[in-house]
Design a protein around this motif. Structure first.
Motif, PDB file in Angstrom:
ATOM      1  N   ALA A   7      -1.171  -2.918   0.537  1.00 60.44           N
ATOM      2  CA  ALA A   7      -0.312  -2.783   1.718  1.00 60.44           C
ATOM      3  C   ALA A   7       1.069  -3.333   1.385  1.00 60.44           C
ATOM      4  O   ALA A   7       1.190  -4.341   0.686  1.00 60.44           O
ATOM      5  CB  ALA A   7      -0.908  -3.545   2.897  1.00 60.44           C
ATOM      6  N   ASP A   8       2.095  -2.662   1.870  1.00 61.82           N
ATOM      7  CA  ASP A   8       3.473  -3.062   1.568  1.00 61.82           C
ATOM      8  C   ASP A   8       3.793  -4.485   2.010  1.00 61.82           C
ATOM      9  O   ASP A   8       4.601  -5.155   1.391  1.00 61.82           O
ATOM     10  CB  ASP A   8       4.465  -2.101   2.229  1.00 61.82           C
ATOM     11  N   ASP A   9       3.159  -4.937   3.086  1.00 64.08           N
ATOM     12  CA  ASP A   9       3.493  -6.251   3.645  1.00 64.08           C
ATOM     13  C   ASP A   9       2.563  -7.373   3.166  1.00 64.08           C
ATOM     14  O   ASP A   9       2.603  -8.471   3.701  1.00 64.08           O
ATOM     15  CB  ASP A   9       3.502  -6.179   5.169  1.00 64.08           C
ATOM     16  N   LEU A  10       1.729  -7.085   2.150  1.00 61.81           N
ATOM     17  CA  LEU A  10       0.795  -8.091   1.641  1.00 61.81           C
ATOM     18  C   LEU A  10       0.991  -8.278   0.138  1.00 61.81           C
ATOM     19  O   LEU A  10       1.440  -7.359  -0.553  1.00 61.81           O
ATOM     20  CB  LEU A  10      -0.649  -7.651   1.915  1.00 61.81           C
ATOM     21  N   ASP A  36       0.164  -8.560  -3.920  1.00 62.06           N
ATOM     22  CA  ASP A  36      -0.546  -7.623  -4.793  1.00 62.06           C
ATOM     23  C   ASP A  36      -2.040  -7.910  -4.902  1.00 62.06           C
ATOM     24  O   ASP A  36      -2.819  -6.996  -5.184  1.00 62.06           O
ATOM     25  CB  ASP A  36       0.059  -7.641  -6.201  1.00 62.06           C
ATOM     26  N   GLU A  77      -5.934  -3.864   1.684  1.00 60.69           N
ATOM     27  CA  GLU A  77      -6.097  -3.564   3.116  1.00 60.69           C
ATOM     28  C   GLU A  77      -7.297  -2.629   3.230  1.00 60.69           C
ATOM     29  O   GLU A  77      -7.476  -1.733   2.397  1.00 60.69           O
ATOM     30  CB  GLU A  77      -4.833  -2.881   3.642  1.00 60.69           C
ATOM     31  N   ASN A 137      -7.945  -7.705   3.483  1.00 59.71           N
ATOM     32  CA  ASN A 137      -7.384  -7.889   4.818  1.00 59.71           C
ATOM     33  C   ASN A 137      -7.839  -6.753   5.733  1.00 59.71           C
ATOM     34  O   ASN A 137      -7.767  -5.582   5.359  1.00 59.71           O
ATOM     35  CB  ASN A 137      -5.853  -7.886   4.747  1.00 59.71           C
ATOM     36  N   ASN A 168      -7.126  -5.266   9.599  1.00 60.28           N
ATOM     37  CA  ASN A 168      -6.114  -5.263  10.652  1.00 60.28           C
ATOM     38  C   ASN A 168      -6.730  -4.471  11.801  1.00 60.28           C
ATOM     39  O   ASN A 168      -6.736  -3.245  11.775  1.00 60.28           O
ATOM     40  CB  ASN A 168      -4.884  -4.560  10.051  1.00 60.28           C
ATOM     41  N   LYS A 223      -1.251 -10.119  15.465  1.00 63.75           N
ATOM     42  CA  LYS A 223       0.006  -9.410  15.691  1.00 63.75           C
ATOM     43  C   LYS A 223       0.013  -8.993  17.145  1.00 63.75           C
ATOM     44  O   LYS A 223      -0.953  -8.400  17.630  1.00 63.75           O
ATOM     45  CB  LYS A 223       0.111  -8.161  14.801  1.00 63.75           C
TER      46      LYS A 223
END
Length: 162
Positions: free
Chosen positions: A73-76, A78, A82, A117, A119, A142
């Motif tokens: 995921a871009d926001d986590l 390496d 996700e 992760n 979500n 979130k």
């Protein structure tokens, strides 16, 4: 009924899109609000092939009962995968998710991830219970995440250490 787990590939894209669209149409459990097609699924499967693993669950007749995948995921960081999990509408509680997760956990370790992760929509009681039962622990929240249809939902973040 026997559930068989196998790697999913591009030839599975059409029936997987049908399964996802069934879940999307039912509403209330996924952040996805627009339907998907086979091309969407093929794109998702190939967008990061060396860091992604897709598995599907089939019944004795070869009907796809569920799908689970991991990807970066871009926001986590390496080292984090996700996860996404979908079971055919009305077919939860049959061991599909458990069987899928055993393979996903192995794949995540083999790909070098350190944790997974999840979500999850805060109003998705089934999803929250599923990830909790796999050993995922709450690690964040979130608030008021906008969905594609304009609805805002809270999301619970859960973490699974590999």
């Amino acid at each position: 009924m026997t559930i068989t787990i196998r790697r999913a590939g591009p030839l599975d894209a059409r029936p997987l899109a049908e399964l996802l669209n069934e879940v999307i149409a039912a509403g209330g459990t996924t952040a996805m609000t627009r339907t998907v097609d086979a091309a969407d699924l093929r794109d998702w499967m190939t967008r990061c092939p060396d860091r992604t693993a897709w598995h599907l669950a089939e019944d004795d007749a070869g009907e796809i009962m569920g799908v689970q995948w991991i990807e970066p995921a871009d926001d986590l960081p390496d080292e984090v995968a996700e996860i996404a999990t979908f079971a055919r509408h009305g077919r939860t509680g049959l061991g599909i998710g458990s069987a899928l997760f055993r393979e996903t956990e192995r794949a995540a370790s083999a790909l070098g991830y350190r944790w997974i992760n999840a979500n999850i929509r805060a109003d998705n009681m089934g999803g929250l219970a599923y990830y909790q039962s796999r050993g995922f622990e709450d690690c964040g929240m979130k608030r008021d995440v906008p969905l594609g249809n304009g609805q805002a939902v809270d999301k619970v973040l859960k973490r699974y250490e590999l």
